[in-house]
Design a protein around this motif. Structure first.
Motif, PDB file in Angstrom:
ATOM      1  N   THR A  82      44.785  55.319  36.334  1.00 40.56           N
ATOM      2  CA  THR A  82      45.294  54.247  35.467  1.00 40.56           C
ATOM      3  C   THR A  82      45.722  52.991  36.229  1.00 40.56           C
ATOM      4  O   THR A  82      45.585  51.893  35.714  1.00 40.56           O
ATOM      5  N   CYS A  84      44.472  51.864  39.015  1.00 39.00           N
ATOM      6  CA  CYS A  84      43.408  51.486  39.947  1.00 39.00           C
ATOM      7  C   CYS A  84      43.106  50.003  39.794  1.00 39.00           C
ATOM      8  O   CYS A  84      42.793  49.535  38.705  1.00 39.00           O
ATOM      9  N   PRO A  85      43.249  49.249  40.884  1.00 36.27           N
ATOM     10  CA  PRO A  85      43.072  47.798  40.776  1.00 36.27           C
ATOM     11  C   PRO A  85      41.640  47.339  41.009  1.00 36.27           C
ATOM     12  O   PRO A  85      41.320  46.181  40.774  1.00 36.27           O
ATOM     13  N   ILE A  87      37.637  49.015  40.832  1.00 41.50           N
ATOM     14  CA  ILE A  87      36.493  49.070  39.925  1.00 41.50           C
ATOM     15  C   ILE A  87      36.825  49.616  38.539  1.00 41.50           C
ATOM     16  O   ILE A  87      36.089  49.380  37.590  1.00 41.50           O
ATOM     17  N   PRO A  89      39.010  48.899  36.072  1.00 49.01           N
ATOM     18  CA  PRO A  89      39.048  48.023  34.895  1.00 49.01           C
ATOM     19  C   PRO A  89      37.653  47.610  34.423  1.00 49.01           C
ATOM     20  O   PRO A  89      37.412  47.530  33.213  1.00 49.01           O
ATOM     21  N   ILE A  90      36.742  47.391  35.369  1.00 48.07           N
ATOM     22  CA  ILE A  90      35.375  46.997  34.988  1.00 48.07           C
ATOM     23  C   ILE A  90      34.679  48.164  34.287  1.00 48.07           C
ATOM     24  O   ILE A  90      34.042  48.001  33.244  1.00 48.07           O
ATOM     25  N   GLN A  92      36.047  50.752  32.721  1.00 47.28           N
ATOM     26  CA  GLN A  92      36.628  51.077  31.416  1.00 47.28           C
ATOM     27  C   GLN A  92      36.316  49.990  30.397  1.00 47.28           C
ATOM     28  O   GLN A  92      36.134  50.281  29.219  1.00 47.28           O
ATOM     29  N   ARG A  93      36.218  48.746  30.860  1.00 45.49           N
ATOM     30  CA  ARG A  93      35.826  47.657  29.962  1.00 45.49           C
ATOM     31  C   ARG A  93      34.414  47.910  29.432  1.00 45.49           C
ATOM     32  O   ARG A  93      34.145  47.751  28.242  1.00 45.49           O
ATOM     33  N   TYR A 128      47.916  54.472  28.375  1.00 43.52           N
ATOM     34  CA  TYR A 128      46.743  53.753  28.875  1.00 43.52           C
ATOM     35  C   TYR A 128      45.656  53.689  27.800  1.00 43.52           C
ATOM     36  O   TYR A 128      45.096  52.627  27.526  1.00 43.52           O
ATOM     37  N   LYS A 131      46.581  51.325  24.997  1.00 41.79           N
ATOM     38  CA  LYS A 131      46.484  49.921  25.421  1.00 41.79           C
ATOM     39  C   LYS A 131      45.026  49.486  25.551  1.00 41.79           C
ATOM     40  O   LYS A 131      44.680  48.345  25.275  1.00 41.79           O
ATOM     41  N   LEU A 132      44.186  50.411  25.988  1.00 42.12           N
ATOM     42  CA  LEU A 132      42.764  50.092  26.144  1.00 42.12           C
ATOM     43  C   LEU A 132      42.109  49.844  24.787  1.00 42.12           C
ATOM     44  O   LEU A 132      41.154  49.081  24.679  1.00 42.12           O
TER      45      LEU A 132
END
Lengths: 212, 145
Positions: A82, A84-85, A87, A89-90, A92-93, A128, A131-132
């Protein structure tokens, strides 16, 4: 002059052949071995394909889920954590785009494994997920012991490692694995690459057609 | 009398030219900062905040809320440098995900970065000069003491 229609026909045939091939079916990825059995006195050789072993993991609602949760459909699996700065976010997006397309379609499910077994408790995963923008149980976020998760990642052919020099403390590959009803891996896609995501969208449709 | 008129005109014209070229220089400098800032944005911010500054759901806030950016202009440098924790309201939505610090960024890099963000995604904040960033960083360091 007379040869032109012939060439044309050949080309058409080739094109049709190619088209057919790409719509046929997806390969089964991973290790395979021949097994020889004797059935009714006859020696039969069959292929044993790599498949995801049985598992039991805790999800974002603190409920134990297992491989049967994904039985009547296909699913897409990945590994993340959760905070992880890099890869994640990319990834999960991008996975969210797939989720939003198939939201409410029970044939497709999602399974995100946290590799941060220390920090990512079910409560953290729940927050998480909310929020996602994940609002139903079609997308499961799971945690487990280090051995469970890291052994599973090997089965999914995803590299995961605790590494204090990596951003966030863990190093891992950002692949999405497309898994069929028999728990065979049918596709692997770089979750940070837009063209690979498009390929996933296409392959998913091909796989779903197998079960129609 | 006629000469007097001509001199005035010439003076006004040269004033205008000086002013115009200054403005032009400022625009070029802003563009240079923004170009440098874009690379830093891709390397440090884009994973969470997105290619268009759109953020991600309720996890990471968008960078398109000009009102928030303008009312927090003095704090932006420290947010980038030291990260952020605790709830903030952006675009009418509350966000509460910890933002990591970027201690390795030099003041001039923060100036590039904020000039890029402040003049992209629909924002028009003008240039963030090195002096402005240094002052902002000094102010928040004093606050933290």
């Amino acid at each position: 002059m007379r040869i032109a229609p012939l060439v044309g026909a050949c080309l058409l045939g080739l094109m049709a052949g190619c088209k057919q091939k790409s719509h046929n079916s997806l390969p089964i990825l991973g290790h395979r071995e021949p097994v020889t059995k004797v059935i009714d006195g006859n020696t039969v050789t069959d292929t044993l394909y790599h498949s995801i072993p049985d598992f039991q993991l805790l999800n974002q609602d603190s409920v134990l889920i297992d491989n049967h949760t994904f039985d009547n459909g296909v699913y897409i699996a990945n590994f993340f954590f959760t905070h992880c700065p890099s890869i994640c976010p990319i990834m999960q997006r991008n996975l969210l785009k797939v989720y939003e397309k198939y939201k409410g379609d029970e044939r497709v499910r999602f399974l995100s494994h946290s590799i941060d077994f220390r920090h990512d408790s079910p409560a953290v995963l729940k927050t998480y997920a909310e929020k996602l923008g994940v609002t139903n149980d079609q997308w499961q976020f799971v945690t487990g012991s280090k051995a469970d998760i890291y052994n599973l990642s090997d089965s999914y052919m995803v590299y995961t490692k605790e590494d204090s020099s990596a951003p966030g403390g863990y190093d891992h590959s950002g692949h999405f694995l497309l898994v069929d009803q028999d728990k065979h891996i049918r596709g692997a896609y770089d979750g940070t690459d837009d063209t690979q995501i498009q390929l996933l969208f296409d392959d998913l449709e091909i796989l779903l057609k197998e079960y129609e | 009398m006629r000469n007097h008129y001509l001199y005035t005109c010439a003076a006004l014209l040269s004033l205008y030219l000086v002013f115009h070229s200054c403005q032009h220089e400022q625009a070029i400098r802003t563009a240079q900062y923004a170009v440098n800032g874009q690379k830093l944005y891709v390397a440090n911010c884009q994973n969470c905040h997105g290619t268009k500054g759109e953020g991600l759901g309720g996890l990471y806030p968008p960078l398109t809320d000009s009102l928030f950016l303008n009312t927090h202009r003095e704090q932006l440098a420290c947010m980038v440098k030291n990260g952020l924790s605790g709830p903030i309201e952006v675009n009418g939505q509350v966000f509460d995900t910890e933002m990591p610090a970027n201690p390795a960024l030099a003041p001039i890099e923060i100036a590039y970065l904020l000039t890029y963000i402040g003049n992209s995604f629909g924002n028009t904040m003008g240039i963030f000069s090195l002096e402005e960033i240094q002052a902002a960083l000094a102010a928040c360091e004093a606050d933290n003491r």
